[in-house]
Design an enzyme around this catalytic site. Structure first.
Site, PDB file in Angstrom:
ATOM      1  N   GLU A   1     -27.177   6.464   2.752  1.00  0.00           N
ATOM      2  CA  GLU A   1     -26.105   7.765   2.107  1.00  0.00           C
ATOM      3  C   GLU A   1     -26.958   8.880   1.389  1.00  0.00           C
ATOM      4  O   GLU A   1     -27.806   8.555   0.604  1.00  0.00           O
ATOM      5  CB  GLU A   1     -25.091   7.232   1.168  1.00  0.00           C
TER       6      GLU A   1
ATOM      7  N   ILE B   1     -23.911   5.350  12.584  1.00  0.00           N
ATOM      8  CA  ILE B   1     -23.904   4.110  11.766  1.00  0.00           C
ATOM      9  C   ILE B   1     -23.217   2.810  12.603  1.00  0.00           C
ATOM     10  O   ILE B   1     -23.707   1.913  12.288  1.00  0.00           O
ATOM     11  CB  ILE B   1     -23.322   4.182  10.350  1.00  0.00           C
TER      12      ILE B   1
ATOM     13  N   GLU C   1     -17.115  -0.423  17.766  1.00  0.00           N
ATOM     14  CA  GLU C   1     -16.670  -1.490  16.958  1.00  0.00           C
ATOM     15  C   GLU C   1     -15.090  -1.420  17.121  1.00  0.00           C
ATOM     16  O   GLU C   1     -14.469  -1.759  16.249  1.00  0.00           O
ATOM     17  CB  GLU C   1     -17.126  -1.377  15.836  1.00  0.00           C
TER      18      GLU C   1
ATOM     19  N   HIS D   1     -28.501  -0.366   7.205  1.00  0.00           N
ATOM     20  CA  HIS D   1     -27.896   0.678   6.484  1.00  0.00           C
ATOM     21  C   HIS D   1     -27.311   0.239   5.285  1.00  0.00           C
ATOM     22  O   HIS D   1     -27.038  -0.851   4.546  1.00  0.00           O
ATOM     23  CB  HIS D   1     -26.382   0.906   7.208  1.00  0.00           C
TER      24      HIS D   1
ATOM     25  N   ARG E   1       0.677  -1.212  -0.090  1.00  0.00           N
ATOM     26  CA  ARG E   1      -0.025   0.018   0.005  1.00  0.00           C
ATOM     27  C   ARG E   1       0.743   1.237  -0.091  1.00  0.00           C
ATOM     28  O   ARG E   1       0.590   2.111   0.631  1.00  0.00           O
ATOM     29  CB  ARG E   1      -1.088  -0.030   1.213  1.00  0.00           C
TER      30      ARG E   1
ATOM     31  N   HIS F   1     -17.078  10.640   4.163  1.00  0.00           N
ATOM     32  CA  HIS F   1     -15.764  10.108   3.422  1.00  0.00           C
ATOM     33  C   HIS F   1     -15.040  11.583   2.994  1.00  0.00           C
ATOM     34  O   HIS F   1     -14.092  11.481   2.368  1.00  0.00           O
ATOM     35  CB  HIS F   1     -16.437   9.512   2.259  1.00  0.00           C
TER      36      HIS F   1
END
Length: 777
Positions: free
Chosen positions: A683, A449, A502, A659, A21, A712
């Site tokens: 969205e 979310i 999470e 979602h 990456r 985003h």
């Protein structure tokens, strides 16, 4: 125009993020100001050089345009926007260099909302949607393309630039805010084709012998107009481009679907080569039989996309060879290729040192797929006998995979076989509404979310645990502390329905794959999702079941810390399939039902632990919708059915959320309704609430949370901005149905921007809630 043909093996593109990456790290360092533009461009050039050298090492010819030049700093559609100079008027005052303009379009800044994102056909790749009006200027900006061609020639490689084709570009574009009513971007095709001609001229001057134009719109029923109309547009565009006097040879590619009905027409165009996806598509058998196919391709080349660029299983070489050989037998100059750009698969299976050796032998990542194209090309050139040893080796692998333990488990298949319609049905909406009224959730309830920022500390603790530097008890204590912090923060911000954040999850699919039988995960199997965001799709290789509860301990702990409701958070069966590499030896419907039953068991245990709200995310529901319209009804039936199988066991007083994100929801509004979720978050921020119109027109009657905060982008949307979006939503959706939430999870964001944005979100909800009460009185 150059005279030499494509070599016998090629691919449509290669992963561009780097094996480690490298591109992600370089771009993000530039965004942070840690490196300057010169250093970013130096690192990008070094990565491109490594890629070219690797493709030649794997067997692609350094001459003749066999090596594709498919690099992008962020997104290939955004690259086309910059190459066309098609900057929307609302970005006209951006200061800075070309890369600053480029990244502002992609990510926005304090003064500019970024371009909308949506899914690239039926993949998990997101692209930046062009905004075109009748006023948008078009002018060729070939510098980046030219630079890459010239640097490759200096390295001794004659590359083939890869560009989104003009018809696909305009059909994917949206009308800009300053466009007149009824304007459609495709109406400017002639002007755009003229700029593409200028790009061809510049590339020829730079020394390019070939250029590749990708036109997947030809195989999709989800773009404006029907396929006959799209084909007519392609014929119009490439008739003009074929007449350009000084140009490279043109390869027109049709990945992701079936172009069989268009191939004769494409072969008759004044271009040199046409590609067809023969994994998802087929050959025009009637045209081959009557000779019209060979006639259309006389003096031209056909790139047979027989190696699957969408999945990671080893190619059945005998079957793939037969498809390519059928073209060759028809008298057409045949090149072996991939079905699509390999950007959708990881780099190299050899990098997976921890993966089970038996499973690893079944797999082929990008490098292995390049090798497979070279093997098949050798067979076409020298005859099938020349690659009989390779055929036999793959035959053994396929037989081993079919008989391996865990691939088929009778008890799991018996359970899915016993599923009835009753197992997919909940109590009526009216009954559930009454039962859930006791929860006391307010109108315009605020929530998120699911995920909260994955900080450096979280990632370091996870890595330390994986390396064995801390034990399970210490890691769990760290996670409990993170959960407590997130719960307290949400209470302070004033959110109505909370999440646990999470912190324990590396990825919304991989986390479940690690806890379900029938899955394996990779170490280095990174695939670009959008921009610098990459995921590691899990490998679903066998029958799926849940050996033990997965999320219950974390959700119940979070619930114990607060009087607010805490949502249990699960990933839905369709998304688990869409964002994994899924077995190809049975139907997706059967696999989805296995995953759904595992999730059904998890929901039962969450409810037993006292969780009253369970969210089952399906952001990929629209993503897997087939490009062929005649296959869509079947898909929607099983995909919706698998979600309902997972959730229908919940009692009426349990509120089920879902979602969805980055989709054209108007196409699947009936399916969204069919999920029968009590609350659906969607969205909507970048599109400025476009989705609420079809929802309102549809008469959608359950809870809906159109996102008012685009996660985003790093920008913090103000109270006024979020209030405006929420008021647009409230004009179409009754307040008693509206929820207020971000577009998506907050995993990739930082805490400062998250707290500021969520605080503004809560304030916006209070403002609109107050205004609604005043109107009611």
């Amino acid at each position: 125009m150059t005279a030499h043909a494509l070599p016998t093996a090629t691919i449509l593109g290669y992963p561009r993020i780097g094996r480690d990456r490298e591109l992600k790290r370089a771009v993000e360092a530039y965004w942070k100001g840690a490196i300057d533009q010169v250093e970013l461009r130096r690192r990008a050039a070094a990565l491109r050089a490594v890629t070219r050298a690797r493709l030649v090492e794997l067997g692609l010819s350094a001459a003749g345009g066999a090596v594709p030049e498919s690099f992008s700093f962020y997104d290939q559609v955004l690259d086309a926007t910059l190459a066309l100079g098609a900057i929307p008027a609302r970005f006209g005052n951006i200061a800075g260099n070309d890369l600053d303009v480029y990244f502002t379009l992609a990510r926005g800044n304090a003064d500019h909302q970024p371009l909308e994102m949506t899914k690239w056909f039926d993949t998990n790749y997101h692209f930046s949607v062009p905004e075109i009006s009748e006023h948008t200027p078009f002018e060729a900006h070939p510098a980046s393309l030219v630079e890459q061609v010239r640097e490759a020639l200096e390295e001794g490689v004659e590359t083939r630039p890869v560009i989104v084709g003009p018809v696909t570009y305009l059909l994917l574009a949206k009308a800009a805010d300053d466009a007149a009513p009824g304007f459609t971007p495709i109406s400017r095709l002639a002007e755009v084709v003229a700029v593409y001609a200028d790009l061809l001229d510049a590339l020829a001057a730079a020394g390019a012998s070939w250029v590749q134009f990708d036109e997947p719109a030809l195989v999709s029923d989800s773009v404006p107009g029907d396929r006959a109309a799209t084909l007519a547009l392609v014929e119009q565009a490439y008739t003009q481009l074929g007449k350009v006097s000084n140009r490279p040879r043109i390869l027109l590619a049709t990945p992701y679907g079936n172009a069989a009905d268009a191939l004769v027409a494409l072969g008759n165009l004044p271009i040199e080569a046409v590609h067809a996806d023969l994994v998802r598509g087929s050959l025009p058998t009637a045209a081959i039989a009557d000779g019209s196919f060979a006639s259309a391709f006389a003096g031209k080349q056909f790139v047979a996309g027989v190696v699957d660029g969408r999945n990671i299983w080893r190619t059945d070489l005998r079957a793939a060879f037969e498809k390519a050989a059928a073209v060759q037998r028809a008298g057409v100059d045949t090149v072996v290729g991939t079905s699509n750009n390999l950007q959708h698969v990881p780099h190299d299976v050899a990098a997976e040192v921890q993966l089970d050796a038996r499973l690893k032998s079944w797999l082929a990542f990008a490098d292995q797929k390049v090798e497979q194209t070279v093997i098949l090309a050798k067979g076409l050139t020298e005859g099938a006998a020349a690659i009989e040893a390779e055929f036999a080796a793959v035959d053994r692998v396929l037989a081993d995979r079919a008989s391996a333990p865990g691939v088929r488990i009778d008890a799991i298949r018996a359970r899915t076989g016993a599923v009835t319609d009753a197992d997919r049905s909940r109590a009526s909406e009216d009954v559930r509404r009454v039962a859930q009224g006791a929860l006391g959730i307010p109108d315009l309830a605020t929530t998120t979310i699911g995920s909260f920022p994955q900080t450096t500390e979280i990632r370091q603790a996870r890595a330390s645990y994986v390396r064995g530097e801390i034990d399970g008890a210490a890691y769990n204590e760290f996670l409990r502390s993170e959960i407590a912090t997130v719960v307290k923060l949400q209470e302070e911000i004033g959110l109505d329905v909370l999440v646990h954040g999470e912190a324990e999850r590396n990825d919304m699919v991989q986390y479940f794959a690690e806890h379900l039988d029938g899955f394996s995960v990779t170490e280095n199997g990174w695939v670009q999702s959008y921009g610098t965001r990459a995921t590691r799709p899990s490998i679903l290789w066998g029958d799926v079941s849940r050996p033990a509860p997965i999320t219950v301990a974390w959700s119940s702990y979070a619930q114990s810390l607060t009087d607010h409701f805490v949502k249990g958070m699960l990933t839905g069966p369709v998304t688990i399939l869409a964002w994994s590499f899924v077995r190809d030896d049975q139907s997706l419907a059967d696999t989805a039902n296995q995953v759904a039953l595992a999730l059904r068991d998890e929901i039962d245990d969450l409810v037993e632990a006292g969780i009253k709200i369970v969210q089952v995310d399906e952001p990929a529901l629209r993503e897997l919708l087939p490009l062929d319209a005649d296959r869509q009804a079947e898909y929607l039936d099983w995909s919706v059915g698998s979600f309902r199988l997972a959730t229908a066991g919940a009692a009426p007083d349990i509120q089920i959320h879902t979602h969805l994100c980055y989709s054209e929801f108007g196409e699947i509004i009936d399916a969204v309704d069919g999920l029968d979720a009590d609350v659906t978050s969607i969205e909507a921020a970048r599109s400025r609430m476009d989705v609420v119109v079809p929802l309102g027109d549809h008469g959608y009657s359950r809870g809906i949370g159109p996102g008012v905060y685009d996660i985003h982008s790093p920008r913090v949307p103000s109270i006024a901005e979020q209030t405006e979006l929420l008021r647009i939503a409230a004009a179409h959706i009754p307040g008693k149905q509206l929820w207020v939430n971000p577009d998506c999870g907050l995993k990739t964001r930082g805490y400062d921007e998250t707290v500021a944005s969520l605080s503004n979100l809560v304030a916006a909800a209070k403002a609109v809630r107050g205004a609604s009460r005043e109107r009611a009185h």
